[in-house]
Design a protein around this motif. Structure first.
Motif, PDB file in Angstrom:
ATOM      1  N   MET A 165       0.884  -1.225  -0.060  1.00 55.18           N
ATOM      2  CA  MET A 165      -0.125   0.044  -0.035  1.00 55.18           C
ATOM      3  C   MET A 165       0.849   1.060  -0.001  1.00 55.18           C
ATOM      4  N   GLU A 166       2.087   1.185  -0.162  1.00 57.07           N
ATOM      5  CA  GLU A 166       3.102   2.345  -0.230  1.00 57.07           C
ATOM      6  C   GLU A 166       3.049   2.834   1.191  1.00 57.07           C
ATOM      7  N   ASP A 167       2.452   2.160   2.407  1.00 51.91           N
ATOM      8  CA  ASP A 167       2.622   2.713   3.689  1.00 51.91           C
ATOM      9  C   ASP A 167       3.676   2.397   4.568  1.00 51.91           C
ATOM     10  N   TYR A 168       5.021   3.235   4.372  1.00 48.68           N
ATOM     11  CA  TYR A 168       6.024   2.806   5.099  1.00 48.68           C
ATOM     12  C   TYR A 168       6.253   2.854   6.380  1.00 48.68           C
ATOM     13  N   TYR A 169       5.140   3.950   6.893  1.00 48.88           N
ATOM     14  CA  TYR A 169       5.258   4.246   8.418  1.00 48.88           C
ATOM     15  C   TYR A 169       4.802   2.893   9.087  1.00 48.88           C
ATOM     16  N   HIS A 170       3.906   1.892   8.377  1.00 50.54           N
ATOM     17  CA  HIS A 170       3.599   0.863   9.035  1.00 50.54           C
ATOM     18  C   HIS A 170       4.545  -0.630   8.383  1.00 50.54           C
ATOM     19  N   SER A 171       5.029  -0.465   7.344  1.00 49.47           N
ATOM     20  CA  SER A 171       5.657  -1.541   6.879  1.00 49.47           C
ATOM     21  C   SER A 171       6.966  -1.599   7.727  1.00 49.47           C
ATOM     22  N   ILE A 172       7.826  -0.543   8.065  1.00 51.56           N
ATOM     23  CA  ILE A 172       9.064  -0.680   8.653  1.00 51.56           C
ATOM     24  C   ILE A 172       9.056  -1.142   9.767  1.00 51.56           C
ATOM     25  N   PRO A 173       8.152  -0.949  10.928  1.00 46.83           N
ATOM     26  CA  PRO A 173       8.126  -1.445  12.197  1.00 46.83           C
ATOM     27  C   PRO A 173       7.884  -3.085  12.292  1.00 46.83           C
ATOM     28  N   TRP A 174       7.078  -3.630  11.237  1.00 52.22           N
ATOM     29  CA  TRP A 174       6.538  -4.815  11.215  1.00 52.22           C
ATOM     30  C   TRP A 174       7.695  -5.671  10.559  1.00 52.22           C
ATOM     31  N   LEU A 175       8.128  -5.046   9.574  1.00 54.58           N
ATOM     32  CA  LEU A 175       9.354  -5.845   8.728  1.00 54.58           C
ATOM     33  C   LEU A 175      10.479  -5.852   9.813  1.00 54.58           C
ATOM     34  N   GLU A 176      10.754  -4.712  10.517  1.00 54.17           N
ATOM     35  CA  GLU A 176      11.781  -4.899  11.555  1.00 54.17           C
ATOM     36  C   GLU A 176      11.690  -5.876  12.453  1.00 54.17           C
ATOM     37  N   GLU A 177      10.325  -5.946  12.989  1.00 47.55           N
ATOM     38  CA  GLU A 177      10.093  -7.353  14.036  1.00 47.55           C
ATOM     39  C   GLU A 177      10.265  -8.672  13.239  1.00 47.55           C
ATOM     40  N   ALA A 178      10.013  -8.621  11.964  1.00 48.87           N
ATOM     41  CA  ALA A 178      10.058  -9.876  11.076  1.00 48.87           C
ATOM     42  C   ALA A 178      11.577 -10.038  11.078  1.00 48.87           C
ATOM     43  N   VAL A 179      12.484  -9.321  10.691  1.00 52.72           N
ATOM     44  CA  VAL A 179      13.874  -9.505  10.493  1.00 52.72           C
ATOM     45  C   VAL A 179      14.215  -9.973  11.732  1.00 52.72           C
ATOM     46  N   SER A 180      14.143  -9.399  12.696  1.00 53.98           N
ATOM     47  CA  SER A 180      14.650  -9.698  14.154  1.00 53.98           C
ATOM     48  C   SER A 180      14.146 -11.240  14.531  1.00 53.98           C
ATOM     49  N   MET A 181      12.936 -11.476  14.366  1.00 51.42           N
ATOM     50  CA  MET A 181      12.645 -12.844  14.966  1.00 51.42           C
ATOM     51  C   MET A 181      13.133 -14.156  13.566  1.00 51.42           C
ATOM     52  N   PHE A 182      13.513 -13.623  12.451  1.00 49.15           N
ATOM     53  CA  PHE A 182      13.966 -14.436  11.550  1.00 49.15           C
ATOM     54  C   PHE A 182      15.468 -14.654  11.731  1.00 49.15           C
TER      55      PHE A 182
END
Length: 449
Positions: A165-182
Motif C-alpha cells: 500500500m506504499e505505507d512505509y510508516y507501518h511496513s518498517i516496524p513490522w518488517l523490523e520485527e520480522a527480521v529480528s525474529m527471522f
C-alpha cells in the motif's frame, strides 16, 4: 552377476551406497516429520488453550492467515502416498470454506488500525499483548502466550501488506520485527512459511529507501546480499544506494525524513476519536456532575411499569443516556442467530447509490419485525423507551451490525447531508434519531427513526 565373486563384492559396495542414500533420506524424512509434528502441535495447542479466539485480534489474524496460506503450504509440500492423498482430498473438500487472501490482508490492515487507534507497540503486539498505558485493552488472563504470539512470517506478512500500500510508516516496524525474529531462528525453515530472512530484509531495505533513509537501506541490502549472493537486483540497488550516498552531503544523512502516517480526507476527526479511545473509557473528574445519575425509568409508558429501564445519564450536553440490560442474554443470542445468515458487507451512501468503503468495515443485516416475536417485542420496548413510533414507515427496520477484527466506522452523520440522498425522495423524510443496542462486544443493533 552370481557367477563372479568380484561382481558380488561390487554388489555389496553398491548396497553400502544405497544404505547411505536411504539413511540420508530417513534423516531428511525425520526432519520433515518433525516439522509437520511441530505444526500439528502448534495448531492443536491453539484449539486446546485459546477458549475465545475470535474476540482477540491477534489470535483472529493468525487463525485467518493459517487457514489461508499455512495449511495450503503444508498440504502441498507433502509427498505422494495413500495416506497423504486422503489428507489432500479432505483439504480440497474444505477449501471453499477457507478464508481468501483478501480476508487475511484485511485482518493485517485491521491490526495496523488497532496499533494506531490505541497507540500500541509492534513488539508487544507480536507477543499478543495489547498494552496501552497501565491497562491492557483485552482480558489476557485466559490466553497462553505461546498461543497468541505471532511468528516471524506473521509479522512479515503484515509488513508486506503495508509495503504494497506504499505505507512505509507501518511496513518498517513490522518488517523490523520480522527480521529480528527471522535472525533469531535463521537456518530453521518452517513448511508453512512464505517469507524468509532474505525476503524480510529485501522489503525492509526498500521501505527505508522510500522513506528517505538511504544509509539504512544500504546496510540492509548488503546484509541481504550475503544470504542471496546471486541476486542481481540487490547488487544493482546497492550500487544505486552507494552512488546516492556519495553524491549527498553527510549532513543530509543525519537529517532523515520523519515518517508520517498515511492520511485521507475522511480522517479529519482521527486525532479526536483516537484520543478518546486511548483513555480506555475513563474521563477526567471535571466531567462529573451530580445531575448525571442512575435511576429506574418508565418514560410514562404502561409497558414499562412492571419492568422499568435501568437508566444512566452519561452526558448532559449533548444529552446521552445508557440503558443497562436492555435486552436479555436469550434475546441477544436470538438476534445474532437470526441475523447471521443475512450478514453482508456494510455500505455507505455514495450519491444516489450505495457502495462499500474503507472507512466502514463491518457486515450488516436488516430484520423485519415479522421475522420473530423477539424482534417485534424489541420494537415495542424501543418505542416505550423513546416515545417514538418504531414501526415502518416511521422508522427503518432493525439493523444488526457485526464488527470483526479491527472493524470500525469513521465518525459520520446518520441523517442524510446531501440533497441527492434517496431519503429526500421518500415520504418518511430524513432521519431524526438513532437508538443503539450492544448485544455483544462485536454485535450492534441499531434502530433509526
Amino acid at each position: 552377476m552370481y557367477s563372479s565373486m568380484t561382481n558380488i563384492q561390487q554388489a555389496l559396495e553398491t548396497e553400502k551406497v544405497l544404505i547411505e542414500h536411504l539413511g540420508t533420506y530417513l534423516q531428511e524424512e525425520s526432519y520433515r516429520l518433525n516439522d509437520l509434528n511441530r505444526f500439528y502441535e502448534k495448531v492443536r495447542e491453539f484449539h486446546e488453550k485459546a477458549r475465545t479466539p475470535v474476540s482477540d485480534p491477534v489470535v483472529a489474524y493468525t487463525l485467518l492467515k493459517r487457514l489461508q496460506s499455512e495449511w495450503t503450504n503444508v498440504v502441498n509440500n507433502l509427498e505422494a502416498g495413500d495416506n497423504i492423498k486422503v489428507l489432500k482430498d479432505g483439504y480440497e473438500k474444505l477449501e471453499r470454506h477457507l478464508p481468501i487472501l483478501e480476508d487475511v490482508e484485511g485482518a493485517a490492515r485491521a491490526l495496523m488500525r488497532l496499533q494506531d487507534v490505541y497507540a500500541l507497540n509492534v513488539k508487544d503486539l507480536a507477543k499478543g499483548v495489547f498494552q496501552s498505558g497501565p491497562e491492557s485493552l483485552y482480558n489476557l488472563q485466559y490466553r497462553p502466550a505461546q498461543v497468541c504470539a505471532m511468528s516471524a512470517d506473521d509479522c512479515f506478512h503484515i509488513g508486506k501488506v503495508a509495503y504494497d500500500m506504499e505505507d512505509y510508516y507501518h511496513s518498517i516496524p513490522w518488517l523490523e520485527e520480522a527480521v529480528s525474529m527471522f535472525r533469531g531462528s535463521y537456518g530453521s525453515w518452517f513448511t508453512e512459511d512464505e517469507g524468509s530472512l532474505e525476503d524480510a530484509l529485501d522489503y525492509l531495505a526498500f521501505s527505508y529507501y522510500k522513506a528517505g533513509n538511504v544509509s539504512q537501506a544500504l546496510d540492509l541490502s548488503r546484509e541481504c546480499l550475503l544470504y542471496d549472493p546471486d541476486n542481481q537486483r540487490l547488487a544493482y540497488n546497492i550500487a544505486k544506494y552507494e552512488k546516492i550516498m556519495d553524491e549527498t552531503p553527510a549532513i543530509e544523512h543525519i537529517e532523515e525524513q520523519q515518517l508520517h502516517r498515511p492520511n485521507v480526507t475522511h480522517l479529519r476527526t482521527r486525532d479526536l476519536y483516537e484520543g478518546l479511545c486511548q483513555t480506555h473509557g475513563s474521563q477526567p473528574w471535571l466531567y462529573e456532575d451530580p445531575r448525571m445519575i442512575c435511576s429506574y425509568d418508565t418514560n410514562r409508558s404502561p409497558y414499562l411499569i412492571l419492568q422499568p429501564l435501568k437508566k444512566e445519564i452519561l452526558s448532559l450536553a449533548p444529552y446521552v443516556v445508557l440503558y443497562h440490560d436492555f435486552v436479555s442474554n436469550y434475546e441477544a443470542e436470538k438476534i445474532k442467530g437470526i441475523a447471521s445468515p443475512w450478514l453482508h458487507r456494510s455500505v455507505v451512501a455514495s450519491g444516489e447509490k450505495q457502495a462499500e468503503a474503507e472507512y466502514r468495515i463491518s457486515k450488516s443485516a436488516w430484520l423485519k419485525d415479522t421475522v420473530d416475536p423477539v424482534i417485534r417485542n424489541l420494537d415495542v420496548r424501543i418505542a416505550a423507551a423513546t416515545g417514538l413510533n418504531a414501526r415502518p414507515p416511521y422508522a427503518e427496520y432493525l439493523q444488526v451490525v457485526n464488527y470483526g477484527i479491527g472493524g470500525h466506522y469513521e465518525p459520520h452523520f446518520d441523517h442524510a447531508t446531501s440533497p441527492k440522498s434517496p431519503l429526500y425522495r421518500t415520504n418518511t423524510g430524513n432521519r431524526m434519531a438513532t437508538f443503539m443496542i450492544y448485544v455483544s462486544s462485536i454485535y450492534l443493533v441499531g434502530f433509526i427513526s
